[in-house]
Scaffold this motif. Sequence first.
Motif, PDB file in Angstrom:
ATOM      1  N   GLU A  34       5.819  -6.574   9.767  1.00  0.00           N
ATOM      2  CA  GLU A  34       4.367  -6.499   9.964  1.00  0.00           C
ATOM      3  C   GLU A  34       3.766  -5.280   9.264  1.00  0.00           C
ATOM      4  O   GLU A  34       2.777  -4.717   9.718  1.00  0.00           O
ATOM      5  CB  GLU A  34       4.036  -6.484  11.460  1.00  0.00           C
ATOM      6  CG  GLU A  34       4.317  -7.803  12.172  1.00  0.00           C
ATOM      7  CD  GLU A  34       3.379  -8.929  11.757  1.00  0.00           C
ATOM      8  OE1 GLU A  34       2.401  -8.667  11.028  1.00  0.00           O
ATOM      9  OE2 GLU A  34       3.633 -10.075  12.160  1.00  0.00           O
ATOM     10  N   ALA A  35       4.346  -4.907   8.117  1.00  0.00           N
ATOM     11  CA  ALA A  35       3.803  -3.838   7.267  1.00  0.00           C
ATOM     12  C   ALA A  35       3.696  -2.501   7.991  1.00  0.00           C
ATOM     13  O   ALA A  35       2.775  -1.729   7.737  1.00  0.00           O
ATOM     14  CB  ALA A  35       2.447  -4.253   6.695  1.00  0.00           C
ATOM     15  N   HIS A  36       4.647  -2.210   8.860  1.00  0.00           N
ATOM     16  CA  HIS A  36       4.656  -0.925   9.561  1.00  0.00           C
ATOM     17  C   HIS A  36       4.760   0.261   8.597  1.00  0.00           C
ATOM     18  O   HIS A  36       4.356   1.375   8.934  1.00  0.00           O
ATOM     19  CB  HIS A  36       5.842  -0.848  10.526  1.00  0.00           C
ATOM     20  CG  HIS A  36       5.859  -1.900  11.575  1.00  0.00           C
ATOM     21  ND1 HIS A  36       6.393  -3.152  11.354  1.00  0.00           N
ATOM     22  CD2 HIS A  36       5.410  -1.907  12.855  1.00  0.00           C
ATOM     23  CE1 HIS A  36       6.275  -3.872  12.467  1.00  0.00           C
ATOM     24  NE2 HIS A  36       5.686  -3.148  13.377  1.00  0.00           N
ATOM     25  N   ILE A  37       5.330   0.034   7.416  1.00  0.00           N
ATOM     26  CA  ILE A  37       5.606   1.140   6.491  1.00  0.00           C
ATOM     27  C   ILE A  37       4.531   1.290   5.422  1.00  0.00           C
ATOM     28  O   ILE A  37       4.644   2.160   4.553  1.00  0.00           O
ATOM     29  CB  ILE A  37       6.984   0.964   5.829  1.00  0.00           C
ATOM     30  CG1 ILE A  37       7.087  -0.397   5.139  1.00  0.00           C
ATOM     31  CG2 ILE A  37       8.086   1.124   6.870  1.00  0.00           C
ATOM     32  CD1 ILE A  37       8.386  -0.615   4.384  1.00  0.00           C
ATOM     33  N   ASN A  38       3.491   0.458   5.443  1.00  0.00           N
ATOM     34  CA  ASN A  38       2.392   0.612   4.497  1.00  0.00           C
ATOM     35  C   ASN A  38       1.666   1.934   4.718  1.00  0.00           C
ATOM     36  O   ASN A  38       1.674   2.482   5.821  1.00  0.00           O
ATOM     37  CB  ASN A  38       1.396  -0.541   4.636  1.00  0.00           C
ATOM     38  CG  ASN A  38       1.545  -1.565   3.522  1.00  0.00           C
ATOM     39  OD1 ASN A  38       2.262  -1.342   2.549  1.00  0.00           O
ATOM     40  ND2 ASN A  38       0.847  -2.674   3.647  1.00  0.00           N
ATOM     41  N   ALA A  39       1.005   2.403   3.675  1.00  0.00           N
ATOM     42  CA  ALA A  39       0.229   3.646   3.749  1.00  0.00           C
ATOM     43  C   ALA A  39      -1.223   3.342   3.370  1.00  0.00           C
ATOM     44  O   ALA A  39      -1.662   3.654   2.262  1.00  0.00           O
ATOM     45  CB  ALA A  39       0.819   4.702   2.827  1.00  0.00           C
ATOM     46  N   PRO A  40      -2.004   2.709   4.262  1.00  0.00           N
ATOM     47  CA  PRO A  40      -3.372   2.319   3.920  1.00  0.00           C
ATOM     48  C   PRO A  40      -4.284   3.491   3.605  1.00  0.00           C
ATOM     49  O   PRO A  40      -5.302   3.313   2.939  1.00  0.00           O
ATOM     50  CB  PRO A  40      -3.846   1.564   5.166  1.00  0.00           C
ATOM     51  CG  PRO A  40      -2.985   2.065   6.279  1.00  0.00           C
ATOM     52  CD  PRO A  40      -1.658   2.333   5.653  1.00  0.00           C
ATOM     53  N   ALA A  41      -3.940   4.679   4.078  1.00  0.00           N
ATOM     54  CA  ALA A  41      -4.733   5.877   3.779  1.00  0.00           C
ATOM     55  C   ALA A  41      -3.928   6.860   2.941  1.00  0.00           C
ATOM     56  O   ALA A  41      -4.206   8.059   2.936  1.00  0.00           O
ATOM     57  CB  ALA A  41      -5.203   6.537   5.073  1.00  0.00           C
ATOM     58  N   GLY A  42      -2.910   6.372   2.210  1.00  0.00           N
ATOM     59  CA  GLY A  42      -2.050   7.260   1.449  1.00  0.00           C
ATOM     60  C   GLY A  42      -1.192   8.098   2.371  1.00  0.00           C
ATOM     61  O   GLY A  42      -0.968   7.758   3.531  1.00  0.00           O
ATOM     62  N   GLN A  46       0.859  -1.190   0.000  1.00  0.00           N
ATOM     63  CA  GLN A  46       0.000   0.000   0.000  1.00  0.00           C
ATOM     64  C   GLN A  46       0.891   1.234   0.000  1.00  0.00           C
ATOM     65  O   GLN A  46       1.294   1.730   1.056  1.00  0.00           O
ATOM     66  CB  GLN A  46      -0.914  -0.005   1.225  1.00  0.00           C
ATOM     67  CG  GLN A  46      -1.899  -1.181   1.229  1.00  0.00           C
ATOM     68  CD  GLN A  46      -2.729  -1.216   2.489  1.00  0.00           C
ATOM     69  OE1 GLN A  46      -2.192  -1.149   3.596  1.00  0.00           O
ATOM     70  NE2 GLN A  46      -4.035  -1.320   2.333  1.00  0.00           N
ATOM     71  N   PRO A  47       1.231   1.750  -1.176  1.00  0.00           N
ATOM     72  CA  PRO A  47       2.232   2.820  -1.263  1.00  0.00           C
ATOM     73  C   PRO A  47       1.710   4.176  -0.815  1.00  0.00           C
ATOM     74  O   PRO A  47       0.505   4.456  -0.880  1.00  0.00           O
ATOM     75  CB  PRO A  47       2.572   2.847  -2.759  1.00  0.00           C
ATOM     76  CG  PRO A  47       1.347   2.334  -3.434  1.00  0.00           C
ATOM     77  CD  PRO A  47       0.781   1.298  -2.502  1.00  0.00           C
ATOM     78  N   PRO A  48       2.620   5.053  -0.354  1.00  0.00           N
ATOM     79  CA  PRO A  48       2.253   6.425  -0.031  1.00  0.00           C
ATOM     80  C   PRO A  48       2.048   7.226  -1.315  1.00  0.00           C
ATOM     81  O   PRO A  48       2.321   6.726  -2.424  1.00  0.00           O
ATOM     82  CB  PRO A  48       3.463   6.934   0.749  1.00  0.00           C
ATOM     83  CG  PRO A  48       4.609   6.162   0.155  1.00  0.00           C
ATOM     84  CD  PRO A  48       4.062   4.798  -0.157  1.00  0.00           C
ATOM     85  N   ASP A  49       1.615   8.478  -1.163  1.00  0.00           N
ATOM     86  CA  ASP A  49       1.443   9.356  -2.320  1.00  0.00           C
ATOM     87  C   ASP A  49       2.753  10.024  -2.723  1.00  0.00           C
ATOM     88  O   ASP A  49       2.913  10.434  -3.877  1.00  0.00           O
ATOM     89  CB  ASP A  49       0.401  10.436  -2.004  1.00  0.00           C
ATOM     90  CG  ASP A  49      -0.979   9.844  -1.792  1.00  0.00           C
ATOM     91  OD1 ASP A  49      -1.529   9.265  -2.740  1.00  0.00           O
ATOM     92  OD2 ASP A  49      -1.498   9.954  -0.660  1.00  0.00           O
ATOM     93  N   ALA A  50       3.662  10.134  -1.780  1.00  0.00           N
ATOM     94  CA  ALA A  50       4.955  10.765  -2.056  1.00  0.00           C
ATOM     95  C   ALA A  50       5.964  10.304  -1.013  1.00  0.00           C
ATOM     96  O   ALA A  50       5.600   9.845   0.074  1.00  0.00           O
ATOM     97  CB  ALA A  50       4.836  12.287  -2.036  1.00  0.00           C
ATOM     98  N   VAL A  51       7.245  10.428  -1.366  1.00  0.00           N
ATOM     99  CA  VAL A  51       8.344  10.108  -0.450  1.00  0.00           C
ATOM    100  C   VAL A  51       9.225  11.345  -0.315  1.00  0.00           C
ATOM    101  O   VAL A  51       9.605  11.961  -1.317  1.00  0.00           O
ATOM    102  CB  VAL A  51       9.181   8.920  -0.969  1.00  0.00           C
ATOM    103  CG1 VAL A  51      10.310   8.601   0.011  1.00  0.00           C
ATOM    104  CG2 VAL A  51       8.308   7.695  -1.201  1.00  0.00           C
ATOM    105  N   VAL A  52       9.531  11.703   0.926  1.00  0.00           N
ATOM    106  CA  VAL A  52      10.383  12.866   1.202  1.00  0.00           C
ATOM    107  C   VAL A  52      11.649  12.389   1.899  1.00  0.00           C
ATOM    108  O   VAL A  52      11.601  11.505   2.760  1.00  0.00           O
ATOM    109  CB  VAL A  52       9.656  13.892   2.095  1.00  0.00           C
ATOM    110  CG1 VAL A  52      10.553  15.101   2.362  1.00  0.00           C
ATOM    111  CG2 VAL A  52       8.364  14.340   1.454  1.00  0.00           C
ATOM    112  N   PHE A  53      12.791  12.994   1.550  1.00  0.00           N
ATOM    113  CA  PHE A  53      14.082  12.634   2.124  1.00  0.00           C
ATOM    114  C   PHE A  53      14.620  13.817   2.935  1.00  0.00           C
ATOM    115  O   PHE A  53      15.338  14.674   2.406  1.00  0.00           O
ATOM    116  CB  PHE A  53      15.065  12.253   1.020  1.00  0.00           C
ATOM    117  CG  PHE A  53      14.665  11.035   0.241  1.00  0.00           C
ATOM    118  CD1 PHE A  53      15.125   9.776   0.592  1.00  0.00           C
ATOM    119  CD2 PHE A  53      13.813  11.147  -0.858  1.00  0.00           C
ATOM    120  CE1 PHE A  53      14.751   8.654  -0.126  1.00  0.00           C
ATOM    121  CE2 PHE A  53      13.434  10.033  -1.580  1.00  0.00           C
ATOM    122  CZ  PHE A  53      13.902   8.783  -1.218  1.00  0.00           C
TER     123      PHE A  53
END
Length: 472
Positions: free
Chosen positions: A93-101, A55-62
């Motif tokens: 355990e999918a801590h990094i998923n983005a279920p709500a974007g 479940q990917p995020p909408d954007a990634v920031v560094f």
Amino acid sequence: MTSAPIELQAARSQPDRAAVAKAIAELETSFGDRVVTSQAVREHHANTISWIPNQPPDAVVFPQETADVQKVAHICAKYRIPIIPYGAGTSLEAHINAPAGGVSVDFRDMNKIVSVHVEDLDCVVEPGVTRKMLNENLRDQGLFFPIDPGADASLGGMAATRASGTNAVRYGTMKDNVIALKVVLANGEVMTTSRRARKSSAGYDLTRLIVGSEGTLGIITELTLKLHGLPEAIAGGVCPFPSVEAACNATILTIQSGIPVARIELLDELQVRACNTYSKLKLPEKPVLFIEFHASEAGVAEQSERFGEIATEFGGGPFEWTTKAEDRTKLWQARHDVYWAANALRPGAQALTTDVCVPISRLAECVTETQRDVNESKLIGPIVGHIGDGNFHVSLRLDMDNKREVEAAERFLERLTERALSMEGTCTGEHGVGQGKIKYLPIEHGTEAMAVMAAIKRAMDPQGIMNPGKIF
């Protein structure tokens, strides 16, 4: 445990797409090319190593400093956009998923070792520093950081998930080795949880509130960690046993006898077979313990001999140990590679690794029943464990197109967790809750404790933007 692989619980509804677009535009104005929205990068920053869907995020920031993280938090709070911290992506355990974007905050560029206080046996690091990076820096100063989950995880992620690992039986887990944290809160403010003093009675223990909170209460941007002196001598080796029960009972007696073992790891016969193939070992294909002792040269010799005597009482042995660094390194590298070794047992299958932890007096019973359950369920699932503290893992390999097999795995995981809880254990000893084990928290903690946790969450994150869909 990981629940059904298709239907996931999200903590909140999807944010307004116009608000997402405005937030990303502001982020791009502030950070330029340090904001990435490509599909491949976004998918890389979501779950990729278990059966829970990506479940990917909408954007990634560094970000490059705490002020950058504050700016991200301010923008996300303004538009009510979720924030998902990202370390090395090794959690299970999918801590990094983005279920709500939302926005994934990748700490790749916040990887400085800020200071090392040799006299105080502590250091200050940024969250993107990995455990191997830190220990390489410390080696010439005669120090090391002992928490070793196997993967070269980021220290920020290790604190967020309350990680453990092979050295926990002697040195404890992350909760025992984090002195203080700097945390960006949901409103963009910065909180420091404690000072560098080794103990304090001043107020609530905010450090341990954040350790294990999985990014749901704030974003860690700096850690103060305990360090330890490198031991004078290290001895380690392998000891085979006729059964996992015998290996567990030998472990229990070793701990109860007060032998200061540093690491004691169980591999069942299936995992040994996998390691022999993948890591080019020649171990007997029966349950084995990998053991290590840290002390003086005389101390490690005495401890090794005493353990060998205990192993013999349970039909184990011979215990072959060595102080040669190259031999021990090969052995522990094989232990750290068990995930990849298990993949080779069934090429192309989906991996599902889960863990539970029980009081050490119930360990032999729990592991034995679990191994029997795996076999009766006709699943491929080697067992490994940090059994010095009652924690073990089952690593299933599944054909996700086989409905019967997937359902059998779900039922097995239910029984495994229920078994651990019935023995006064926990649904997870070190993997954390993430998305996969949400439904077991009320059973383990009770409604009163869950209400307190929920109240803390609402107080610190009233908009529900901090890593939503995890823990709750």
